[in-house]
Write a protein that holds these residues in place. Structure first.
Motif, PDB file in Angstrom:
ATOM      1  N   THR A 197      55.452  37.961  28.943  1.00 33.63           N
ATOM      2  CA  THR A 197      54.329  38.864  29.113  1.00 33.63           C
ATOM      3  C   THR A 197      54.822  40.275  28.855  1.00 33.63           C
ATOM      4  O   THR A 197      55.993  40.497  28.560  1.00 33.63           O
ATOM      5  CB  THR A 197      53.696  38.725  30.510  1.00 33.63           C
ATOM      6  OG1 THR A 197      52.436  39.399  30.536  1.00 33.63           O
ATOM      7  CG2 THR A 197      54.594  39.306  31.589  1.00 33.63           C
TER       8      THR A 197
ATOM      9  N   THR B 274      48.777  43.360  32.156  1.00 36.29           N
ATOM     10  CA  THR B 274      48.611  42.000  32.655  1.00 36.29           C
ATOM     11  C   THR B 274      49.558  41.818  33.838  1.00 36.29           C
ATOM     12  O   THR B 274      50.667  42.342  33.850  1.00 36.29           O
ATOM     13  CB  THR B 274      48.923  40.950  31.572  1.00 36.29           C
ATOM     14  OG1 THR B 274      50.221  41.215  31.011  1.00 36.29           O
ATOM     15  CG2 THR B 274      47.888  41.005  30.461  1.00 36.29           C
ATOM     16  N   ASP B 275      49.128  41.077  34.830  1.00 40.67           N
ATOM     17  CA  ASP B 275      49.866  40.920  36.084  1.00 40.67           C
ATOM     18  C   ASP B 275      50.933  39.835  35.916  1.00 40.67           C
ATOM     19  O   ASP B 275      50.638  38.747  35.408  1.00 40.67           O
ATOM     20  CB  ASP B 275      48.868  40.506  37.176  1.00 40.67           C
ATOM     21  CG  ASP B 275      49.438  40.591  38.572  1.00 40.67           C
ATOM     22  OD1 ASP B 275      50.668  40.467  38.735  1.00 40.67           O
ATOM     23  OD2 ASP B 275      48.648  40.778  39.514  1.00 40.67           O
TER      24      ASP B 275
ATOM     25  N   ASP C  86      50.130  36.225  36.647  1.00 44.87           N
ATOM     26  CA  ASP C  86      49.445  35.352  35.696  1.00 44.87           C
ATOM     27  C   ASP C  86      50.354  34.240  35.177  1.00 44.87           C
ATOM     28  O   ASP C  86      49.894  33.131  34.888  1.00 44.87           O
ATOM     29  CB  ASP C  86      48.911  36.161  34.508  1.00 44.87           C
ATOM     30  CG  ASP C  86      47.845  37.166  34.904  1.00 44.87           C
ATOM     31  OD1 ASP C  86      47.155  36.924  35.913  1.00 44.87           O
ATOM     32  OD2 ASP C  86      47.701  38.187  34.207  1.00 44.87           O
TER      33      ASP C  86
ATOM     34  N   THR D 149      50.258  31.435  37.504  1.00 43.01           N
ATOM     35  CA  THR D 149      48.999  30.704  37.324  1.00 43.01           C
ATOM     36  C   THR D 149      49.123  29.736  36.158  1.00 43.01           C
ATOM     37  O   THR D 149      48.677  28.587  36.231  1.00 43.01           O
ATOM     38  CB  THR D 149      47.846  31.680  37.084  1.00 43.01           C
ATOM     39  OG1 THR D 149      47.741  32.582  38.194  1.00 43.01           O
ATOM     40  CG2 THR D 149      46.529  30.946  36.906  1.00 43.01           C
TER      41      THR D 149
ATOM     42  N   GLY E 224      46.860  32.974  28.508  1.00 44.95           N
ATOM     43  CA  GLY E 224      45.809  33.766  29.104  1.00 44.95           C
ATOM     44  C   GLY E 224      44.610  33.955  28.194  1.00 44.95           C
ATOM     45  O   GLY E 224      44.702  33.809  26.976  1.00 44.95           O
TER      46      GLY E 224
ATOM     47  N   ARG F 160      41.874  36.999  27.941  1.00 42.39           N
ATOM     48  CA  ARG F 160      41.665  38.330  28.510  1.00 42.39           C
ATOM     49  C   ARG F 160      40.194  38.649  28.774  1.00 42.39           C
ATOM     50  O   ARG F 160      39.327  38.294  27.997  1.00 42.39           O
ATOM     51  CB  ARG F 160      42.232  39.388  27.554  1.00 42.39           C
ATOM     52  CG  ARG F 160      43.738  39.342  27.426  1.00 42.39           C
ATOM     53  CD  ARG F 160      44.253  40.308  26.387  1.00 42.39           C
ATOM     54  NE  ARG F 160      43.964  39.848  25.037  1.00 42.39           N
ATOM     55  CZ  ARG F 160      44.449  40.431  23.929  1.00 42.39           C
ATOM     56  NH1 ARG F 160      45.230  41.484  24.034  1.00 42.39           N
ATOM     57  NH2 ARG F 160      44.141  39.948  22.749  1.00 42.39           N
TER      58      ARG F 160
ATOM     59  N   VAL G  15      42.574  36.086  32.503  1.00 40.67           N
ATOM     60  CA  VAL G  15      43.475  37.110  33.032  1.00 40.67           C
ATOM     61  C   VAL G  15      42.811  38.473  32.850  1.00 40.67           C
ATOM     62  O   VAL G  15      42.222  38.761  31.814  1.00 40.67           O
ATOM     63  CB  VAL G  15      44.856  37.083  32.337  1.00 40.67           C
ATOM     64  CG1 VAL G  15      45.563  35.760  32.576  1.00 40.67           C
ATOM     65  CG2 VAL G  15      44.735  37.344  30.850  1.00 40.67           C
TER      66      VAL G  15
END
Length: 242
Positions: free
Chosen positions: A92, A98-99, A102, A105, A123, A125, A198
């Motif tokens: 990422t 973005t966290d 995620d 997840t 993800g 978005r 996400v």
């Protein structure tokens, strides 16, 4: 030493101002030690090399690698993936649009599948400006047409997959085309591809690589060019991928 469930690779290029917040968020998400995070200093010319060691010192789940000379976004990611120890791998961005959560997840999405090692989670978005979504739709339509598979929101983060899938990839690109390369291989290879929502928030500091109209056009052109490269490889391999 136990094998981490997930290795999350985060390339950092001149992100010194963002690193304290990034490390703090990773400390919140990964403090249980189940997973590891690799922060790759991707040839930064700012204070990143001086800032990173002190920030990660108290967090055993965090590791850092240094690429001395920047050779592209994808090169930094690949450097991290090759050093990763986890069963599942992911990447990422460092800017916290973005966290890092995620990626966890995404792992849960894979673990819910009948064969997690044959899955690919990515993800999807939401929260982006209309202009950005318009560019993404246009690029997705072109890439899907050229490569013969439905591909959409190609550059969404994170991408999460098994070590087995990563080890099957040949000649991955070292620039931003890595997102397209991995996603296309997952779809073309008939992996169980799952998308999950996400939030794509505002950048907290600095300027991203793709924020101006001119940058978006350059980025789009490079993606178009690489789509054609993949198409040629596909034709040469008789449709079996590359």
């Amino acid at each position: 030493m136990s094998i981490p469930r997930l290795s999350l690779v985060i390339p950092c290029y001149n992100e010194a101002a963002s690193l304290p917040r990034l490390v703090a968020r990773c400390a919140e998400v990964f403090a249980d030690g189940i997973d590891e995070v690799l922060l790759v200093d991707n040839g930064s010319s700012d204070a990143t090399p001086q800032v990173l060691p002190g920030l990660i010192a108290r967090h055993p789940f965090l590791r850092t690698l240094r690429v001395e000379v920047n050779q592209g976004y994808g090169f930094g990611i690949l450097t991290g993936l090759r050093a990763a120890r986890g069963r599942f791998l992911a990447w990422t961005h460092a800017d916290l649009q973005t966290d890092p959560l995620d990626a966890r997840t995404g792992v849960e999405v894979l673990l819910a599948l009948p064969d997690p090692d044959n899955g690919f989670a990515k993800g999807r978005r939401y929260g982006r400006p209309f202009r950005d979504r318009l560019f993404a739709w246009g690029m997705a339509a072109f890439e899907s047409l050229i490569l013969g598979h439905l591909l959409w929101d190609v550059h969404a983060q994170p991408s999460v997959f098994s070590r087995r899938f990563f080890e099957s990839l040949k000649d991955p690109p070292t620039d931003f085309s890595l997102d397209l390369f991995a996603y296309w291989h997952a779809v073309a290879g008939r992996l169980d591809v799952r998308r999950f929502p996400v939030l794509f928030g505002p950048r907290l500091s600095g300027t991203g690589h793709n924020e101006t109209l001119a940058a978006k056009l350059r980025y789009s052109w490079r993606t178009v060019a690489y789509s054609l490269v993949l198409r040629q490889r596909l034709l040469k391999s008789g449709g079996r991928g590359c």
